[in-house]
Design a protein around this motif. Structure first.
Motif, PDB file in Angstrom:
ATOM      1  N   PRO A 287       0.845  -1.198   0.000  1.00 58.31           N
ATOM      2  CA  PRO A 287       0.000   0.000   0.000  1.00 58.31           C
ATOM      3  C   PRO A 287       0.882   1.251   0.000  1.00 58.31           C
ATOM      4  CG  PRO A 287      -0.672  -1.537   1.728  1.00 58.31           C
ATOM      5  CD  PRO A 287       0.620  -2.042   1.173  1.00 58.31           C
ATOM      6  N   LEU A 288       0.410   2.298  -0.615  1.00 54.54           N
ATOM      7  CA  LEU A 288       1.157   3.555  -0.636  1.00 54.54           C
ATOM      8  C   LEU A 288       1.484   4.003   0.792  1.00 54.54           C
ATOM      9  CD1 LEU A 288      -0.558   5.677  -3.411  1.00 54.54           C
ATOM     10  CD2 LEU A 288       1.784   4.830  -3.370  1.00 54.54           C
ATOM     11  N   GLY A 289       2.701   4.427   0.988  1.00 57.38           N
ATOM     12  CA  GLY A 289       3.129   4.921   2.298  1.00 57.38           C
ATOM     13  C   GLY A 289       3.625   3.854   3.249  1.00 57.38           C
ATOM     14  N   MET A 290       3.476   2.580   2.895  1.00 55.60           N
ATOM     15  CA  MET A 290       3.919   1.491   3.766  1.00 55.60           C
ATOM     16  C   MET A 290       5.430   1.349   3.652  1.00 55.60           C
ATOM     17  SD  MET A 290       3.157  -0.936   5.926  1.00 55.60           S
ATOM     18  CE  MET A 290       1.383  -0.900   5.823  1.00 55.60           C
ATOM     19  N   LEU A 291       6.111   1.359   4.776  1.00 50.92           N
ATOM     20  CA  LEU A 291       7.563   1.213   4.796  1.00 50.92           C
ATOM     21  C   LEU A 291       7.929  -0.179   5.295  1.00 50.92           C
ATOM     22  CD1 LEU A 291       8.496   4.660   6.378  1.00 50.92           C
ATOM     23  CD2 LEU A 291       8.467   4.027   3.962  1.00 50.92           C
ATOM     24  N   VAL A 292       8.796  -0.850   4.536  1.00 50.99           N
ATOM     25  CA  VAL A 292       9.283  -2.169   4.933  1.00 50.99           C
ATOM     26  C   VAL A 292      10.788  -2.230   4.708  1.00 50.99           C
ATOM     27  CG1 VAL A 292       7.093  -3.410   4.585  1.00 50.99           C
ATOM     28  CG2 VAL A 292       8.680  -3.130   2.682  1.00 50.99           C
ATOM     29  N   ASP A 293      11.410  -3.277   5.203  1.00 48.83           N
ATOM     30  CA  ASP A 293      12.867  -3.374   5.250  1.00 48.83           C
ATOM     31  C   ASP A 293      13.578  -3.235   3.906  1.00 48.83           C
ATOM     32  OD1 ASP A 293      12.738  -3.699   7.990  1.00 48.83           O
ATOM     33  OD2 ASP A 293      12.641  -5.879   7.859  1.00 48.83           O
ATOM     34  N   HIS A 294      13.010  -3.786   2.856  1.00 46.75           N
ATOM     35  CA  HIS A 294      13.741  -3.785   1.583  1.00 46.75           C
ATOM     36  C   HIS A 294      13.873  -2.396   0.959  1.00 46.75           C
ATOM     37  CE1 HIS A 294       9.777  -3.833  -0.478  1.00 46.75           C
ATOM     38  NE2 HIS A 294      10.460  -3.344  -1.503  1.00 46.75           N
TER      39      HIS A 294
ATOM     40  N   ILE B 208      -2.193  -9.604   3.913  1.00 47.09           N
ATOM     41  CA  ILE B 208      -1.995  -8.160   3.841  1.00 47.09           C
ATOM     42  C   ILE B 208      -2.163  -7.503   5.218  1.00 47.09           C
ATOM     43  CG2 ILE B 208      -4.359  -7.533   3.211  1.00 47.09           C
ATOM     44  CD1 ILE B 208      -1.226  -6.055   1.592  1.00 47.09           C
ATOM     45  N   ARG B 209      -3.021  -8.057   6.050  1.00 45.22           N
ATOM     46  CA  ARG B 209      -3.215  -7.501   7.409  1.00 45.22           C
ATOM     47  C   ARG B 209      -1.964  -7.664   8.261  1.00 45.22           C
ATOM     48  NH1 ARG B 209      -8.277  -6.219   9.775  1.00 45.22           N
ATOM     49  NH2 ARG B 209      -7.090  -6.615  11.650  1.00 45.22           N
ATOM     50  N   SER B 210      -1.084  -8.601   7.884  1.00 45.53           N
ATOM     51  CA  SER B 210       0.162  -8.783   8.628  1.00 45.53           C
ATOM     52  C   SER B 210       1.010  -7.514   8.593  1.00 45.53           C
ATOM     53  CB  SER B 210       0.976  -9.934   8.039  1.00 45.53           C
ATOM     54  OG  SER B 210       0.260 -11.133   8.112  1.00 45.53           O
ATOM     55  N   LEU B 211       0.839  -6.723   7.549  1.00 46.13           N
ATOM     56  CA  LEU B 211       1.597  -5.478   7.444  1.00 46.13           C
ATOM     57  C   LEU B 211       1.282  -4.523   8.590  1.00 46.13           C
ATOM     58  CD1 LEU B 211       1.312  -4.818   3.624  1.00 46.13           C
ATOM     59  CD2 LEU B 211       3.385  -5.417   4.878  1.00 46.13           C
ATOM     60  N   LEU B 212       0.125  -4.675   9.182  1.00 47.36           N
ATOM     61  CA  LEU B 212      -0.242  -3.806  10.305  1.00 47.36           C
ATOM     62  C   LEU B 212       0.587  -4.102  11.550  1.00 47.36           C
ATOM     63  CD1 LEU B 212      -4.121  -3.951   9.886  1.00 47.36           C
ATOM     64  CD2 LEU B 212      -2.572  -2.118   9.166  1.00 47.36           C
ATOM     65  N   ARG B 213       1.263  -5.244  11.562  1.00 47.99           N
ATOM     66  CA  ARG B 213       2.021  -5.654  12.747  1.00 47.99           C
ATOM     67  C   ARG B 213       3.531  -5.542  12.556  1.00 47.99           C
ATOM     68  NH1 ARG B 213      -1.512 -10.104  12.035  1.00 47.99           N
ATOM     69  NH2 ARG B 213       0.282 -11.367  11.531  1.00 47.99           N
TER      70      ARG B 213
ATOM     71  N   HIS C 204       7.063  -4.030  12.739  1.00 49.28           N
ATOM     72  CA  HIS C 204       7.845  -3.035  13.471  1.00 49.28           C
ATOM     73  C   HIS C 204       6.975  -2.030  14.223  1.00 49.28           C
ATOM     74  CE1 HIS C 204      11.274  -4.809  11.709  1.00 49.28           C
ATOM     75  NE2 HIS C 204      11.011  -4.391  10.489  1.00 49.28           N
ATOM     76  N   ARG C 205       6.271  -2.545  15.195  1.00 50.73           N
ATOM     77  CA  ARG C 205       5.392  -1.720  16.016  1.00 50.73           C
ATOM     78  C   ARG C 205       6.115  -1.324  17.298  1.00 50.73           C
ATOM     79  NH1 ARG C 205       1.450   0.275  13.391  1.00 50.73           N
ATOM     80  NH2 ARG C 205       0.402   0.517  15.354  1.00 50.73           N
ATOM     81  N   PRO C 206       5.707  -0.245  17.930  1.00 50.47           N
ATOM     82  CA  PRO C 206       6.332   0.165  19.193  1.00 50.47           C
ATOM     83  C   PRO C 206       6.260  -0.911  20.286  1.00 50.47           C
ATOM     84  CG  PRO C 206       4.979   1.942  18.323  1.00 50.47           C
ATOM     85  CD  PRO C 206       4.723   0.729  17.460  1.00 50.47           C
ATOM     86  N   ALA C 207       5.270  -1.777  20.191  1.00 48.80           N
ATOM     87  CA  ALA C 207       5.111  -2.825  21.205  1.00 48.80           C
ATOM     88  C   ALA C 207       6.006  -4.040  20.953  1.00 48.80           C
ATOM     89  CB  ALA C 207       3.650  -3.272  21.263  1.00 48.80           C
ATOM     90  N   ASP C 208       6.786  -4.036  19.872  1.00 49.54           N
ATOM     91  CA  ASP C 208       7.673  -5.170  19.574  1.00 49.54           C
ATOM     92  C   ASP C 208       8.651  -5.389  20.727  1.00 49.54           C
ATOM     93  OD1 ASP C 208       6.465  -5.439  17.144  1.00 49.54           O
ATOM     94  OD2 ASP C 208       8.143  -4.655  15.973  1.00 49.54           O
ATOM     95  N   ARG C 209       8.769  -6.652  21.132  1.00 52.26           N
ATOM     96  CA  ARG C 209       9.719  -7.028  22.185  1.00 52.26           C
ATOM     97  C   ARG C 209      10.274  -8.401  21.849  1.00 52.26           C
ATOM     98  NH1 ARG C 209       5.342  -6.544  26.016  1.00 52.26           N
ATOM     99  NH2 ARG C 209       5.929  -8.650  26.563  1.00 52.26           N
ATOM    100  N   ALA C 210      11.545  -8.609  22.125  1.00 53.48           N
ATOM    101  CA  ALA C 210      12.199  -9.881  21.809  1.00 53.48           C
ATOM    102  C   ALA C 210      11.515 -11.055  22.500  1.00 53.48           C
ATOM    103  CB  ALA C 210      13.666  -9.826  22.202  1.00 53.48           C
TER     104      ALA C 210
END
Length: 95
Positions: free
Chosen positions: A27-34, A52-57, A59-65
């Motif tokens: 989607p326009l504006g979506m930033l991913v690693d590549h 496609i809904r996986s993109l919503l998750r 690199h979120r602020p709530a990411d934790r190892a």
């Protein structure tokens, strides 16, 4: 930034391993690693598990190892290895 040869190899390798795989535009504006690689002039794609809904998750602020499960890591490695083999064969190089 398009890398159709990489996308084709990844989808082909995934399907050969019995995984459902498809290539999708972001989607326009979506930033991913590549994107950092493509901005540097290198062909690159992002390999994701999910829909496609996986993109919503991503690199979120709530990411934790401690929340990482590693589910899909072995499959991703196998798909990438298979794609690299397909690309190697297509280029006609050995080893």
């Amino acid at each position: 930034g398009e890398a159709p040869h990489l996308s084709t190899a990844l989808v082909s390798a995934a399907r050969a391993l019995g995984h459902r795989a498809e290539r999708r535009d972001l989607p326009l504006g979506m930033l991913v690693d590549h994107m950092a690689f493509t901005e540097a002039g290198l062909p690159a794609v992002t390999l994701m598990r999910g829909r496609i809904r996986s993109l919503l998750r991503v690199h979120r602020p709530a990411d934790r190892a401690d929340r990482l499960t590693g589910i899909g890591a072995a499959a991703a490695v196998a798909v990438v290895a298979g794609a690299l083999e397909l690309l190697r064969r297509a280029s006609g190089t050995s080893s």
